[in-house]
Scaffold this motif. Structure first.
Motif, PDB file in Angstrom:
ATOM      1  N   ALA A  21       0.862  -1.197   0.000  1.00 60.27           N
ATOM      2  CA  ALA A  21       0.000   0.000   0.000  1.00 60.27           C
ATOM      3  C   ALA A  21       0.884   1.228   0.000  1.00 60.27           C
ATOM      4  N   VAL A  25       8.662   6.040  -1.680  1.00 67.72           N
ATOM      5  CA  VAL A  25       9.972   5.398  -1.646  1.00 67.72           C
ATOM      6  C   VAL A  25       9.946   4.045  -0.952  1.00 67.72           C
ATOM      7  N   ALA A  26       9.237   3.939   0.172  1.00 67.86           N
ATOM      8  CA  ALA A  26       9.217   2.665   0.894  1.00 67.86           C
ATOM      9  C   ALA A  26       8.472   1.615   0.075  1.00 67.86           C
ATOM     10  N   LEU A  56       8.817  14.373  -4.764  1.00 64.50           N
ATOM     11  CA  LEU A  56       8.921  15.835  -4.654  1.00 64.50           C
ATOM     12  C   LEU A  56      10.161  16.245  -3.866  1.00 64.50           C
ATOM     13  N   ALA A  57      10.799  15.254  -3.257  1.00 62.66           N
ATOM     14  CA  ALA A  57      11.861  15.545  -2.284  1.00 62.66           C
ATOM     15  C   ALA A  57      13.126  16.087  -2.937  1.00 62.66           C
ATOM     16  N   PHE A  60      17.989  13.825  -0.743  1.00 64.12           N
ATOM     17  CA  PHE A  60      19.049  13.300   0.128  1.00 64.12           C
ATOM     18  C   PHE A  60      18.702  11.892   0.585  1.00 64.12           C
ATOM     19  N   ARG A 198      -7.382   3.482  -2.755  1.00 59.59           N
ATOM     20  CA  ARG A 198      -7.029   3.941  -1.411  1.00 59.59           C
ATOM     21  C   ARG A 198      -7.369   2.869  -0.385  1.00 59.59           C
ATOM     22  N   SER A 257       7.462  19.397   3.883  1.00 60.13           N
ATOM     23  CA  SER A 257       8.131  18.193   3.379  1.00 60.13           C
ATOM     24  C   SER A 257       7.287  16.934   3.588  1.00 60.13           C
ATOM     25  N   PHE A 421       7.714  17.725   9.451  1.00 59.50           N
ATOM     26  CA  PHE A 421       6.850  16.540   9.383  1.00 59.50           C
ATOM     27  C   PHE A 421       7.119  15.614  10.567  1.00 59.50           C
ATOM     28  N   ALA A 448       7.096   0.222   6.412  1.00 62.47           N
ATOM     29  CA  ALA A 448       8.352   0.978   6.269  1.00 62.47           C
ATOM     30  C   ALA A 448       8.030   2.407   5.894  1.00 62.47           C
ATOM     31  N   ARG A 450       7.721   6.578   6.484  1.00 56.67           N
ATOM     32  CA  ARG A 450       7.234   7.439   7.571  1.00 56.67           C
ATOM     33  C   ARG A 450       5.983   6.891   8.251  1.00 56.67           C
ATOM     34  N   ALA A 464      17.485  10.997   6.116  1.00 53.58           N
ATOM     35  CA  ALA A 464      17.092   9.889   6.993  1.00 53.58           C
ATOM     36  C   ALA A 464      15.789   9.242   6.517  1.00 53.58           C
TER      37      ALA A 464
HETATM   38  P1  FAD Z   1       5.812   8.607   0.446  1.00 50.78           P
HETATM   39  O1  FAD Z   1       7.065   8.650  -0.318  1.00 50.78           O
HETATM   40  O2  FAD Z   1       5.018   9.850   0.554  1.00 50.78           O
HETATM   41  O3  FAD Z   1       4.874   7.477  -0.169  1.00 50.78           O
HETATM   42  C1  FAD Z   1       3.613   7.188   0.423  1.00 50.78           C
HETATM   43  C2  FAD Z   1       2.616   6.874  -0.688  1.00 50.78           C
HETATM   44  O4  FAD Z   1       1.454   6.265  -0.101  1.00 50.78           O
HETATM   45  C3  FAD Z   1       2.124   8.115  -1.419  1.00 50.78           C
HETATM   46  O5  FAD Z   1       2.274   7.946  -2.805  1.00 50.78           O
HETATM   47  C4  FAD Z   1       0.652   8.218  -1.028  1.00 50.78           C
HETATM   48  O6  FAD Z   1      -0.171   8.777  -2.021  1.00 50.78           O
HETATM   49  C5  FAD Z   1       0.310   6.768  -0.763  1.00 50.78           C
HETATM   50  N1  FAD Z   1      -0.858   6.570   0.104  1.00 50.78           N
HETATM   51  C6  FAD Z   1      -1.214   7.271   1.213  1.00 50.78           C
HETATM   52  N2  FAD Z   1      -2.345   6.781   1.733  1.00 50.78           N
HETATM   53  C7  FAD Z   1      -2.718   5.735   0.963  1.00 50.78           C
HETATM   54  C8  FAD Z   1      -3.809   4.826   1.003  1.00 50.78           C
HETATM   55  N3  FAD Z   1      -4.744   4.890   1.943  1.00 50.78           N
HETATM   56  N4  FAD Z   1      -3.870   3.841   0.059  1.00 50.78           N
HETATM   57  C9  FAD Z   1      -2.923   3.759  -0.929  1.00 50.78           C
HETATM   58  N5  FAD Z   1      -1.872   4.624  -1.018  1.00 50.78           N
HETATM   59  C10 FAD Z   1      -1.773   5.590  -0.078  1.00 50.78           C
HETATM   60  N6  FAD Z   1      13.393  13.117   2.853  1.00 50.78           N
HETATM   61  C11 FAD Z   1      14.703  12.784   2.771  1.00 50.78           C
HETATM   62  O7  FAD Z   1      15.117  11.772   3.334  1.00 50.78           O
HETATM   63  N7  FAD Z   1      15.572  13.549   2.039  1.00 50.78           N
HETATM   64  C12 FAD Z   1      15.182  14.705   1.415  1.00 50.78           C
HETATM   65  O8  FAD Z   1      15.990  15.357   0.754  1.00 50.78           O
HETATM   66  C13 FAD Z   1      13.822  15.099   1.526  1.00 50.78           C
HETATM   67  N8  FAD Z   1      13.381  16.251   0.978  1.00 50.78           N
HETATM   68  C14 FAD Z   1      12.042  16.502   0.922  1.00 50.78           C
HETATM   69  C15 FAD Z   1      11.577  17.608   0.212  1.00 50.78           C
HETATM   70  C16 FAD Z   1      10.222  17.784   0.001  1.00 50.78           C
HETATM   71  C17 FAD Z   1       9.747  18.984  -0.794  1.00 50.78           C
HETATM   72  C18 FAD Z   1       9.294  16.839   0.502  1.00 50.78           C
HETATM   73  C19 FAD Z   1       7.829  16.958   0.220  1.00 50.78           C
HETATM   74  C20 FAD Z   1       9.744  15.770   1.274  1.00 50.78           C
HETATM   75  C21 FAD Z   1      11.107  15.593   1.511  1.00 50.78           C
HETATM   76  N9  FAD Z   1      11.605  14.528   2.255  1.00 50.78           N
HETATM   77  C22 FAD Z   1      12.928  14.226   2.235  1.00 50.78           C
HETATM   78  C23 FAD Z   1      10.710  13.652   3.032  1.00 50.78           C
HETATM   79  C24 FAD Z   1      10.490  12.324   2.298  1.00 50.78           C
HETATM   80  O9  FAD Z   1      10.164  12.580   0.945  1.00 50.78           O
HETATM   81  C25 FAD Z   1       9.383  11.501   2.935  1.00 50.78           C
HETATM   82  O10 FAD Z   1       9.509  11.478   4.334  1.00 50.78           O
HETATM   83  C26 FAD Z   1       9.436  10.085   2.366  1.00 50.78           C
HETATM   84  O11 FAD Z   1       9.082  10.135   1.003  1.00 50.78           O
HETATM   85  C27 FAD Z   1       8.537   9.135   3.131  1.00 50.78           C
HETATM   86  O12 FAD Z   1       8.516   7.922   2.434  1.00 50.78           O
HETATM   87  P2  FAD Z   1       7.198   7.050   2.429  1.00 50.78           P
HETATM   88  O13 FAD Z   1       7.406   5.955   1.449  1.00 50.78           O
HETATM   89  O14 FAD Z   1       6.837   6.712   3.810  1.00 50.78           O
HETATM   90  O15 FAD Z   1       6.067   8.065   1.919  1.00 50.78           O
END
Ligand code: FAD
Length: 484
Positions: A21, A25-26, A56-57, A60, A198, A257, A421, A448, A450, A464
């Motif tokens: 789901a 990145v995760a 969008l990040a 890093f 979703r 972010s 965040f 995995a 956030r 991180a």
């Molecule tokens: P995400 O990458 O956001 O992926 C989660 C996905 O789950 C999304 O596509 C979302 O639409 C989907 N989703 C949510 N709810 C549901 C649902 N109910 N059903 C199905 N899908 C769903 N971090 C760094 O480490 N280095 C950086 O340089 C950095 N710079 C950043 C700059 C910006 C402008 C932003 C916005 C963020 C930045 N971050 C950075 C933070 C980092 O991008 C996030 O913390 C990271 O992407 C979290 O990874 P994730 O896989 O948990 O979430």
């Protein structure tokens, strides 16, 4: 939020070995590894396409221990030095087992990213900044080379940045250059993705094993069976006002972010199954000012006192400002400092704020700023006296950045200039299994990114999140694929 019983589902609309789901990145890392381990993988993504916050990040990825990029840029590092730094800087309460696994596996994880096609340019960027001026691949991104960490662990730059074709942070930045090759790799391995889907509930067998999800797509209910496991990779809870109010109230009204889809769904669904959570009050906090300016001046609070060495990671300044100084802080600089910073800064205009007040003397400036009489003067007297000798006995700023502030002074009002965040989330083991409050894995459930409490327990370093999201995302995918 309560899970459905598998017996009540009736027919399954979709089936795969591993259901992921979230396609940020995760989720992308999980999908690649699950497919690599031989599983049939289905990714359900709420948005209209892959990417999440990750695309969008800035991009890093916090890696080290002697990666090929670090070596190509002429830096030595070791997993031990990296772990020592992270235990000191990510805490209090950093997860030693996760940090140890992360540091031990960091070199191989970098090679894995490169193997997936993520490009890194072997050029080091040594300026104080939130991110490099161009497409340089390596930077200090956590205050490793500043007090107190430079005395705790051998410093090394660990902010690894994917190279950009045409740098446009927030649109086609480093995060996009990380995500695109990961998604292409997943597609090559046969991973299927459904967009606009979703997830809303988990489905459990009578014995408690998670065996699927119920989702919604264009208003219709969709039931999805997972033969081996479900990976929650839906991001954090920064856009859930209720959860922020309960856990990280100082972040309310200042999300940064993160994306609106970070509504805490993973935490809630897993909590309804008895999952534990950790560090729910921890937050990444950015301060909206270019470090080139911060480092040349003094940052003071509403009492006119310094509270942090200005040459540290700006995210630490942001955290200290928001959580310890009531979000009321000022940057005080002299004319020389402002001019030099303006000359060397590569930051966008929004991070190069002009002075709010300019005065001939510290006394006049303090009065304009509304500081208690005498406080700023005392701060400047102590700072300047020691700066003459190249020392900062109060806060340990490096000699290189110490210079008495003289002549007309300016102050930038940084009150409220923070955003961030939430870092807390589900408790997971080192193989990304979601842990029940009793410490045992919840069968069939992995998480995995956030959605989880990762390597950052309170402190933070840029990279991180993409770092632990991709690293433990891989482990989540693999664990789910191997779960039979
Ligand atoms: P995400 O990458 O956001 O992926 C989660 C996905 O789950 C999304 O596509 C979302 O639409 C989907 N989703 C949510 N709810 C549901 C649902 N109910 N059903 C199905 N899908 C769903 N971090 C760094 O480490 N280095 C950086 O340089 C950095 N710079 C950043 C700059 C910006 C402008 C932003 C916005 C963020 C930045 N971050 C950075 C933070 C980092 O991008 C996030 O913390 C990271 O992407 C979290 O990874 P994730 O896989 O948990 O979430």
């Amino acid at each position: 939020m309560r899970p459905y019983a598998a017996a009540d589902i009736g027919t399954w609309d979709l089936t795969a070995d591993v259901v992921v789901a979230g396609y940020g990145v995760a989720g992308a890392a999980a999908a690649v590894e699950a497919a690599h381990a031989g599983a049939e993988v289905l990714v359900l993504e709420r948005a209209g396409g892959w990417g999440g916050a990750a695309a969008l990040a800035g991009g890093f990825v916090y890696l080290g221990g002697g990666t090929a990029l670090q070596r190509a840029c002429g830096f030595d590092d070791s997993p031990e030095a990296m772990a020592t730094f992270l235990m000191a800087a990510m805490g209090p309460g950093a997860d030693a087992a996760k940090i140890s696994a992360y540091c031990e596996g960091s070199v191989a994880h970098f090679d894995w990213l490169v193997g997936c096609g993520v490009p890194f340019k072997p050029v080091f960027y040594g300026e104080p900044a939130w991110e490099p001026a161009g497409d340089e691949g390596l930077m200090y991104s956590g205050g490793e080379n500043a007090h107190p960490f430079d005395e705790i662990a051998e410093p090394a730059p660990r902010g690894h940045l994917p190279q950009m074709d045409d740098k446009r942070t927030g649109e086609r930045g480093g995060g996009y250059m990380l995500m695109k090759p990961l998604v292409k790799t997943a597609e090559r391995l046969g991973v299927k993705a459904h967009y606009g889907v979703r997830i809303e509930r988990l489905v459990v067998e009578r014995d408690g094993r998670v065996c699927g999800v119920v989702a919604r797509s264009h208003g219709e209910r969709v039931t999805v069976r997972a033969r081996r496991g479900v990976v929650l990779a839906t991001g954090g809870f920064t856009y859930n006002e209720e959860m922020l109010a309960a856990h990280a109230p100082l972040l309310m009204g200042r999300p940064g972010s993160a994306v609106e889809e970070h509504d805490g769904i993973a935490v809630k669904l897993a909590q309804a199954l008895g999952a534990g959570v950790a560090h729910m009050d921890a937050c990444e906090v950015a301060i909206h000012m270019d470090p080139q300016y911060l480092i040349r001046g003094i940052v003071v609070n509403g009492r006119g006192q310094r509270f942090i060495n200005e040459d540290t990671y700006p995210g630490r300044i942001g955290q200290a400002a928001l959580f310890q100084q009531g979000n009321r802080t000022f940057l005080v600089l002299d004319e020389e400092g402002f001019e030099e910073a303006r000359r060397v800064s590569a930051a966008p205009d929004v991070l190069q704020l002009p002075p709010t007040w300019v005065c001939e003397s510290a006394t006049e400036l303090a009065a304009e700023m509304g500081l208690p009489p005498g406080a700023l003067e005392a701060t400047l007297e102590v700072y300047n006296r020691h700066a003459e000798d190249g020392r900062d006995p109060l806060l340990g700023k490096a000699a290189r950045w110490l210079r008495p502030l003289r002549g007309p002074l300016g102050a930038v009002d940084l009150e409220g200039m923070t955003s961030g965040f939430a870092l807390g989330g589900l408790t997971t083991g080192t193989d990304s299994e979601v842990l029940h409050v009793n410490g045992e894995p919840i069968p069939g459930l992995y998480a995995a990114g956030r959605a989880t409490a990762g390597i950052a327990a309170w402190g933070y370093a840029s990279g991180a999140s993409l770092g632990d999201g991709s690293f433990f995302g891989r482990r989540a995918g693999r664990s789910a694929a191997l779960n039979r």
